[in-house]
Design a protein around this motif. Sequence first.
Motif, short mmCIF file in Angstrom:
data_model
loop_
_atom_site.label_atom_id
_atom_site.label_comp_id
_atom_site.label_asym_id
_atom_site.label_seq_id
_atom_site.Cartn_x
_atom_site.Cartn_y
_atom_site.Cartn_z
N ASP A 186 0.84 -1.22 0.00
CA ASP A 186 0.00 0.00 0.00
C ASP A 186 0.87 1.26 0.00
O ASP A 186 1.76 1.41 0.83
CB ASP A 186 -0.89 0.03 1.25
CG ASP A 186 -1.86 -1.14 1.30
OD1 ASP A 186 -1.89 -1.94 0.35
OD2 ASP A 186 -2.59 -1.25 2.31
N ALA A 187 0.56 2.17 -0.91
CA ALA A 187 1.31 3.43 -0.98
C ALA A 187 1.11 4.26 0.28
O ALA A 187 2.03 4.86 0.80
CB ALA A 187 0.89 4.23 -2.21
N VAL A 188 -0.13 4.28 0.77
CA VAL A 188 -0.41 5.06 1.97
C VAL A 188 -1.06 4.19 3.03
O VAL A 188 -1.65 3.17 2.74
CB VAL A 188 -1.32 6.29 1.69
CG1 VAL A 188 -0.63 7.25 0.75
CG2 VAL A 188 -2.66 5.85 1.14
N GLU A 196 -2.73 11.24 5.44
CA GLU A 196 -2.24 10.00 4.86
C GLU A 196 -0.75 9.91 5.13
O GLU A 196 -0.02 10.90 5.04
CB GLU A 196 -2.52 9.98 3.36
CG GLU A 196 -4.01 9.83 3.08
CD GLU A 196 -4.30 9.41 1.65
OE1 GLU A 196 -3.60 9.87 0.74
OE2 GLU A 196 -5.24 8.60 1.45
N TRP A 197 -0.30 8.72 5.46
CA TRP A 197 1.10 8.49 5.77
C TRP A 197 1.70 7.53 4.74
O TRP A 197 1.00 6.64 4.25
CB TRP A 197 1.23 7.87 7.17
CG TRP A 197 0.82 8.82 8.27
CD1 TRP A 197 -0.45 9.08 8.69
CD2 TRP A 197 1.68 9.65 9.05
NE1 TRP A 197 -0.45 10.02 9.69
CE2 TRP A 197 0.86 10.38 9.94
CE3 TRP A 197 3.07 9.84 9.10
CZ2 TRP A 197 1.38 11.30 10.86
CZ3 TRP A 197 3.59 10.74 10.03
CH2 TRP A 197 2.75 11.46 10.89
N ALA A 198 2.98 7.69 4.44
CA ALA A 198 3.66 6.78 3.53
C ALA A 198 3.50 5.36 4.07
O ALA A 198 3.76 5.10 5.24
CB ALA A 198 5.13 7.15 3.41
N GLY A 199 3.05 4.44 3.22
CA GLY A 199 2.76 3.08 3.66
C GLY A 199 3.87 2.11 3.37
O GLY A 199 5.00 2.51 3.01
N GLY A 201 4.31 0.32 0.95
CA GLY A 201 4.81 0.42 -0.42
C GLY A 201 6.17 1.07 -0.46
O GLY A 201 6.99 0.78 -1.35
N SER A 202 6.45 1.94 0.51
CA SER A 202 7.76 2.60 0.53
C SER A 202 8.86 1.64 1.00
O SER A 202 9.92 1.55 0.38
CB SER A 202 7.73 3.89 1.36
OG SER A 202 7.26 3.67 2.65
N ILE B 165 11.07 9.98 4.75
CA ILE B 165 10.16 9.35 3.77
C ILE B 165 8.83 10.11 3.73
O ILE B 165 8.32 10.45 2.67
CB ILE B 165 9.91 7.87 4.16
CG1 ILE B 165 11.21 7.06 4.06
CG2 ILE B 165 8.82 7.26 3.27
CD1 ILE B 165 11.10 5.64 4.66
N GLN B 166 8.29 10.41 4.90
CA GLN B 166 6.98 11.07 4.96
C GLN B 166 7.08 12.52 4.47
O GLN B 166 6.20 12.98 3.73
CB GLN B 166 6.41 10.99 6.39
CG GLN B 166 5.11 11.75 6.63
CD GLN B 166 3.89 11.15 5.93
OE1 GLN B 166 3.99 10.23 5.11
NE2 GLN B 166 2.73 11.71 6.22
N THR B 169 7.45 12.41 0.71
CA THR B 169 6.19 11.94 0.13
C THR B 169 5.13 13.03 0.14
O THR B 169 4.45 13.28 -0.86
CB THR B 169 5.69 10.70 0.90
OG1 THR B 169 6.70 9.69 0.83
CG2 THR B 169 4.39 10.15 0.32
N LEU B 170 5.00 13.73 1.27
CA LEU B 170 4.01 14.81 1.37
C LEU B 170 4.32 15.92 0.37
O LEU B 170 3.42 16.43 -0.30
CB LEU B 170 3.96 15.37 2.80
CG LEU B 170 3.34 14.47 3.86
CD1 LEU B 170 3.53 15.08 5.25
CD2 LEU B 170 1.84 14.23 3.59
N ARG B 173 3.48 14.55 -3.16
CA ARG B 173 2.06 14.29 -3.39
C ARG B 173 1.19 15.53 -3.25
O ARG B 173 0.18 15.66 -3.92
CB ARG B 173 1.54 13.25 -2.37
CG ARG B 173 2.06 11.86 -2.59
CD ARG B 173 1.52 10.92 -1.52
NE ARG B 173 0.17 10.56 -1.80
CZ ARG B 173 -0.22 9.33 -2.21
NH1 ARG B 173 0.68 8.38 -2.35
NH2 ARG B 173 -1.46 9.07 -2.46
N SER B 210 5.80 5.11 -2.26
CA SER B 210 4.81 5.87 -1.49
C SER B 210 4.12 6.94 -2.33
O SER B 210 3.00 7.34 -2.02
CB SER B 210 5.46 6.52 -0.26
OG SER B 210 6.53 7.34 -0.65
#
Lengths: 297, 297
Positions: A186-188, A196-199, A201-202, B165-166, B169-170, B173, B210
């Motif tokens: 899962d990406a998130v 939403e948080w990096a899931g 998938g990372s 990572i977060q 990603t934020l 995205r 992500s």
Amino acid sequence: MAHKQRKMDIAEAKKLLDKTKTFIFDCDGVIWKGDSLIDGVPETIDMLKSMGKQLFFITNNSTKSRAGYLKKFTSLGLNITAENIFSSSFAAAAYLESIKFDGKVYVVGETGIGEELDLLGIKWSGCEADKGKEVTLSEGLYMDHDKDVSAVIVGFDRHFNYHKIQQATLCIRENPGCLFIATNTDAVTHLTSAQEWAGNGSMVGCIKGSTQQEPIVVGKPSSFMLDYIAEKYSIPKDEICMVGDRLDTDILFGKDGGLSTLLVLSGVTTEDRLLSPKNDIVPDFYTNQLSDLLEAK
Amino acid sequence: MAHKQRKMDIAEAKKLLDKTKTFIFDCDGVIWKGDSLIDGVPETIDMLKSMGKQLFFITNNSTKSRAGYLKKFTSLGLNITAENIFSSSFAAAAYLESIKFDGKVYVVGETGIGEELDLLGIKWSGCEADKGKEVTLSEGLYMDHDKDVSAVIVGFDRHFNYHKIQQATLCIRENPGCLFIATNTDAVTHLTSAQEWAGNGSMVGCIKGSTQQEPIVVGKPSSFMLDYIAEKYSIPKDEICMVGDRLDTDILFGKDGGLSTLLVLSGVTTEDRLLSPKNDIVPDFYTNQLSDLLEAK
């Protein structure tokens, strides 16, 4: 293009209840949103149980074990047992059991995966023990890796670090036949409901990038959990209904597996999106929320 | 299938020297192995300089800036300047300059990238400042991200963590139009010569996982550094020779860019592998090591 669709009426709900022996529920958006229970869920679950239906709750979250997850169900007033819960942490352990794995596992992830491996008596290392480890450069630095490891499980890990990346990579690249198992991709993830948080998938993408190998995925949308449930409990797939709030994971997972499918609008999917000509994933039924089934008793 | 090939002879080496105005060298396996200079390299470089050839040294390593890399060349007794060095840290900064970028950058990586951005006056955050940061869970936890960031650069980072990572990603995205730039996507890197280490392919794979977006890659095998050199110094590509030890990166990079190509056997590629029917990447010339050019003076 989508077929003509309309919300499930009472007659259809009765038909669905009649032909379905087993319900598989996605949790977030169906049972709860973040930490809040969705209206009418406990009553609906009690009704389905009283009708003799078998109920399973599946989640791609791997941070908790089934025992850990049960606490959340219980704290929300839901009366089920750990055997009804299929977290992807359990799925990873169950996958190893299904292939009669007798080696050792290196775990990237949080506590749930190790707890599930312990229940099956599978040896493992990594996880919390490698939290905070740093790779400090010096000339000729060499990282030893565990030559006994023959499977690496990668789950969501807030303490992901380069030590873990290199350990997992060395095991997969250098230990002959070492498996690379992803709890999910899962990406998130809904770490908290605030954003939403990096899931996972990372984490999985990371190990794919360094090993150039594709993982075996055990969580949704892989059919592993579904096949496991169908086989272990000897349930024909056409007697199972998948209930979810996401078209491209839950409903697709159900349809691909030959289940009947019920989309609820209590999560991320709006009715407009469902009925949009751009959507080509069509559930057998859809309704506002799970408790709509109460009317069909 | 490979064409019939044989090692470059003196007549061919003379022809190569004659038609080549500019040499682009991969470093590891051509100039040095780990921390050891390969025999005859300083003399060959001096010869080429005395013949008026332009020399560039390219590396996918992003941890150092060009100034940082120069120290390694100097310590090994190689007489060149920072302008001759193209690290992927520089490439990332040069890419932003080439598109007249005037925003702010979030950096995943080590010190080299920030140093190169500073030289171009580009604002940035992240990098060492986010080292060691933890994401500690609490109900409703929300991570603020920098709304001013309009590019994320991802380079190799021993201090990679979930906070980074977060953040990355934020930014990618949620900030409209935010660029996702990878210094390179190498699966392995020669952090030390004692073993292969997980490379920036892992950090980039993570952010791909992500964000579900593909990065702009500025290091090899992307043609960006080559196009930059050809344009900045007005060099016709058929007057450039790419010298490398890897078929699937260096030689492919050269051939795709329309350069002549010289494979040296002083690195990872053996003659057997080069001449194997399974190999279909054929350099224009190959020889044991760079210093074989000395005989053709």
